[in-house]
Design a protein around this motif. Structure first.
Motif, PDB file in Angstrom:
ATOM      1  N   ASP A 191      -3.185 -13.860   4.865  1.00 30.71           N
ATOM      2  CA  ASP A 191      -2.906 -12.941   4.490  1.00 30.71           C
ATOM      3  C   ASP A 191      -4.912 -12.458   2.858  1.00 30.71           C
ATOM      4  O   ASP A 191      -4.755 -13.263   2.331  1.00 30.71           O
ATOM      5  N   THR A 192      -5.448 -11.100   3.701  1.00 24.57           N
ATOM      6  CA  THR A 192      -6.400 -11.532   2.623  1.00 24.57           C
ATOM      7  C   THR A 192      -6.618  -9.898   1.894  1.00 24.57           C
ATOM      8  O   THR A 192      -7.111  -9.440   1.647  1.00 24.57           O
ATOM      9  N   ASP A 193      -5.032  -9.480   1.846  1.00 30.10           N
ATOM     10  CA  ASP A 193      -5.122  -8.342   0.937  1.00 30.10           C
ATOM     11  C   ASP A 193      -4.872  -8.291  -0.694  1.00 30.10           C
ATOM     12  O   ASP A 193      -3.705  -9.136  -0.519  1.00 30.10           O
ATOM     13  N   LEU A 194      -6.072  -7.688  -1.068  1.00 25.64           N
ATOM     14  CA  LEU A 194      -5.708  -7.644  -2.464  1.00 25.64           C
ATOM     15  C   LEU A 194      -4.526  -7.183  -3.900  1.00 25.64           C
ATOM     16  O   LEU A 194      -4.354  -8.024  -4.277  1.00 25.64           O
ATOM     17  N   GLU A 195      -3.396  -6.666  -2.723  1.00 29.36           N
ATOM     18  CA  GLU A 195      -2.493  -6.380  -3.183  1.00 29.36           C
ATOM     19  C   GLU A 195      -1.153  -6.952  -3.247  1.00 29.36           C
ATOM     20  O   GLU A 195      -1.033  -6.763  -4.110  1.00 29.36           O
ATOM     21  N   HIS A 196      -1.809  -7.850  -2.352  1.00 28.46           N
ATOM     22  CA  HIS A 196      -0.457  -9.088  -2.455  1.00 28.46           C
ATOM     23  C   HIS A 196      -0.911  -9.631  -3.617  1.00 28.46           C
ATOM     24  O   HIS A 196       0.016 -11.059  -4.037  1.00 28.46           O
ATOM     25  N   PHE A 197      -1.784  -9.968  -3.924  1.00 29.85           N
ATOM     26  CA  PHE A 197      -2.411 -10.542  -5.002  1.00 29.85           C
ATOM     27  C   PHE A 197      -1.238 -10.659  -6.544  1.00 29.85           C
ATOM     28  O   PHE A 197      -0.987 -11.271  -7.631  1.00 29.85           O
ATOM     29  N   ILE A 198      -0.882  -9.130  -6.469  1.00 32.11           N
ATOM     30  CA  ILE A 198       0.361  -8.769  -8.055  1.00 32.11           C
ATOM     31  C   ILE A 198       1.602  -8.925  -7.440  1.00 32.11           C
ATOM     32  O   ILE A 198       1.529  -8.446  -5.814  1.00 32.11           O
ATOM     33  N   ASP A 199       2.361  -9.612  -7.707  1.00 34.19           N
ATOM     34  CA  ASP A 199       4.035  -9.824  -7.334  1.00 34.19           C
ATOM     35  C   ASP A 199       4.662  -8.059  -7.307  1.00 34.19           C
ATOM     36  O   ASP A 199       4.247  -7.307  -7.980  1.00 34.19           O
ATOM     37  N   GLU A 200       5.317  -7.532  -6.295  1.00 33.57           N
ATOM     38  CA  GLU A 200       5.712  -7.108  -5.832  1.00 33.57           C
ATOM     39  C   GLU A 200       6.603  -6.282  -6.921  1.00 33.57           C
ATOM     40  O   GLU A 200       7.130  -5.116  -7.376  1.00 33.57           O
ATOM     41  N   SER A 201       7.181  -7.416  -7.837  1.00 34.87           N
ATOM     42  CA  SER A 201       8.160  -6.879  -8.739  1.00 34.87           C
ATOM     43  C   SER A 201       7.763  -6.713 -10.300  1.00 34.87           C
ATOM     44  O   SER A 201       8.394  -6.360 -11.545  1.00 34.87           O
ATOM     45  N   LYS A 202       5.715  -7.016 -10.024  1.00 35.86           N
ATOM     46  CA  LYS A 202       5.886  -5.960 -11.361  1.00 35.86           C
ATOM     47  C   LYS A 202       5.458  -4.577 -11.636  1.00 35.86           C
ATOM     48  O   LYS A 202       5.315  -3.796 -10.343  1.00 35.86           O
ATOM     49  N   PRO A 203       5.245  -4.522 -12.994  1.00 35.58           N
ATOM     50  CA  PRO A 203       5.335  -2.455 -12.730  1.00 35.58           C
ATOM     51  C   PRO A 203       4.269  -2.153 -12.287  1.00 35.58           C
ATOM     52  O   PRO A 203       4.109  -0.813 -11.542  1.00 35.58           O
ATOM     53  N   ALA A 204       3.215  -3.161 -12.099  1.00 35.40           N
ATOM     54  CA  ALA A 204       1.851  -2.365 -11.476  1.00 35.40           C
ATOM     55  C   ALA A 204       1.681  -1.972 -10.286  1.00 35.40           C
ATOM     56  O   ALA A 204       1.102  -0.843  -9.760  1.00 35.40           O
ATOM     57  N   ARG A 205       2.520  -2.752  -9.407  1.00 35.77           N
ATOM     58  CA  ARG A 205       2.591  -2.850  -7.907  1.00 35.77           C
ATOM     59  C   ARG A 205       3.589  -1.825  -7.880  1.00 35.77           C
ATOM     60  O   ARG A 205       3.172  -1.183  -6.454  1.00 35.77           O
ATOM     61  N   GLN A 206       4.917  -2.177  -8.593  1.00 40.40           N
ATOM     62  CA  GLN A 206       5.820  -0.680  -8.415  1.00 40.40           C
ATOM     63  C   GLN A 206       5.374   0.403  -8.776  1.00 40.40           C
ATOM     64  O   GLN A 206       5.043   1.163  -7.540  1.00 40.40           O
ATOM     65  N   ALA A 207       4.194   0.787  -9.586  1.00 37.43           N
ATOM     66  CA  ALA A 207       4.144   2.100  -9.254  1.00 37.43           C
ATOM     67  C   ALA A 207       2.757   1.954  -8.641  1.00 37.43           C
ATOM     68  O   ALA A 207       3.052   3.572  -7.513  1.00 37.43           O
ATOM     69  N   TYR A 208       1.853   1.593  -8.136  1.00 40.20           N
ATOM     70  CA  TYR A 208       0.649   1.865  -6.634  1.00 40.20           C
ATOM     71  C   TYR A 208       2.251   2.036  -5.257  1.00 40.20           C
ATOM     72  O   TYR A 208       1.101   2.889  -5.001  1.00 40.20           O
ATOM     73  N   ASN A 209       3.034   1.163  -4.722  1.00 37.55           N
ATOM     74  CA  ASN A 209       3.533   2.129  -4.292  1.00 37.55           C
ATOM     75  C   ASN A 209       4.122   3.320  -3.858  1.00 37.55           C
ATOM     76  O   ASN A 209       3.981   3.664  -3.840  1.00 37.55           O
ATOM     77  N   ALA A 210       4.398   3.584  -5.380  1.00 36.95           N
ATOM     78  CA  ALA A 210       5.156   4.372  -5.744  1.00 36.95           C
ATOM     79  C   ALA A 210       3.950   5.671  -5.113  1.00 36.95           C
ATOM     80  O   ALA A 210       4.162   6.973  -4.975  1.00 36.95           O
TER      81      ALA A 210
END
Length: 342
Positions: free
Chosen positions: A45-64
């Protein structure tokens, strides 16, 4: 007291192993074969998104943001030609544009010089048209130049000032879906994909990935890039180059695989050389290398069993395992051969 009990247990365990070597080796071999069967399922997995856990606010905001506005990791195809506005170049560009839309999977939209929006205002209306309408050759080169001059946003973004370079921007689908659900019937298409691609302007907190729709996985993004490269390879007269974050991720995966294989090979060769120089025995080379390979195999097979992927920081794990395993093996062998010789 606990250390004494542990030492006694280890002594009894070692003694039992030494008295039953073949059953232990057979059991270990069967166990490692079972673990090795999981290696084909291991994913990088080389996706840089996965360096941030999905439970983190930054990742949730990006997914939104992705759920509301779509993907921002587009693929850019740079096209170079002697004159991109010539009828010959535009014809080839139109053919490539059409083949990407029709034959490359997971492509949601393709934007290029051909379908760039051109707006022309009149006394009582606003006309919106493609910059280069089909069929190619309908407009003269002078008219196309006038349209580009009337749309300043195109200069330097879609086509350069020398008219020798242009770009195609490919937007992949945001969500994963079943291609078998696609039919030629417009109603069936809307029913199959309406829920998957619908967005709501009133939604205040879109559901995170995994609770509802699934974002397009990186494997399918790589499938898109591979098919795109195949289409570019059969396009004559246009020099093309790929760019964009999905392309970088694909190159990172290829680099990770190559570097892991290269450094593991070099390290093993160095270990063999050191062991030969130190011990000058075949057994002193085979035994540590067996421990090294089994340790690496067990580690990555366990990752696969746990459903984990190999990310960029983990490419250092084999090197650490090599150093630690060989160091322990040399320590044990040194004491063993010293006692064996006396």
């Amino acid at each position: 007291m606990q250390s004494t009990r542990l030492a006694n247990w280890l002594e009894r365990y070692t003694d039992w192993v030494m008295r039953h070597p073949w059953p232990v080796l057979a059991s270990l071999l069967l166990f490692m074969v079972a673990l090795a069967s999981q290696l084909p399922h291991l994913q990088i997995d080389t996706d840089l998104e996965h360096f941030i856990d999905e439970s983190k606010p930054a990742r949730q905001a990006y997914n939104a943001v992705k759920e509301t506005y779509g993907r921002n990791d587009v693929i850019v195809v740079g096209i170079e030609a002697a004159d991109v506005l010539s009828d010959e170049s535009l014809t080839r560009l139109a053919d490539l544009h059409r083949r990407i839309e029709q034959q490359v999977p997971w492509v949601r939209r393709v934007d290029s010089l051909l379908n760039a929006p051109y707006q022309e205002g009149t006394a009582d209306s606003l006309n919106v048209d493609d910059l280069v309408p089909e069929p190619v050759g309908t407009l003269s080169r002078a008219t196309i130049e006038d349209r580009i001059a009337a749309t300043p946003a195109l200069e330097g973004l879609v086509v350069n000032a020398d008219r020798t370079f242009t770009t195609l921007v490919i937007e992949p689908y945001t969500y994963d879906f079943d291609p078998q659900a696609v039919t030629d019937d417009a109603t069936a298409f809307d029913d199959a994909f309406g829920d998957a691609f619908a967005t709501s302007s009133t939604a205040e907190a879109p559901a995170p990935a995994g609770e509802g729709d699934t974002f397009l996985p990186i494997e399918k993004m790589f499938e898109l890039i591979t098919a795109l490269e195949a289409e570019m390879a059969v396009t004559e007269g246009l020099d093309a180059v790929l760019a964009g974050m999905p392309v970088i991720n694909q190159q990172l995966e290829a680099t990770m695989k190559s570097e892991m294989q290269t450094f593991i090979g070099l390290t093993i060769a160095l270990i063999i050389t050191v062991l030969i120089v130190f011990f000058r025995r075949v057994s002193a080379v085979v035994i540590p290398l067996s421990a090294v390979l089994l340790a690496i195999l067990a580690t990555f097979a366990s990752l696969s069993l746990a459903g984990q992927t190999v990310q960029m920081p983990l490419i250092l794990v084999p090197s650490f395992l090599l150093a630690i395993t060989v160091g322990d093996a040399i320590h044990v062998l040194t004491h063993f051969f010293r006692a064996y010789s006396t």
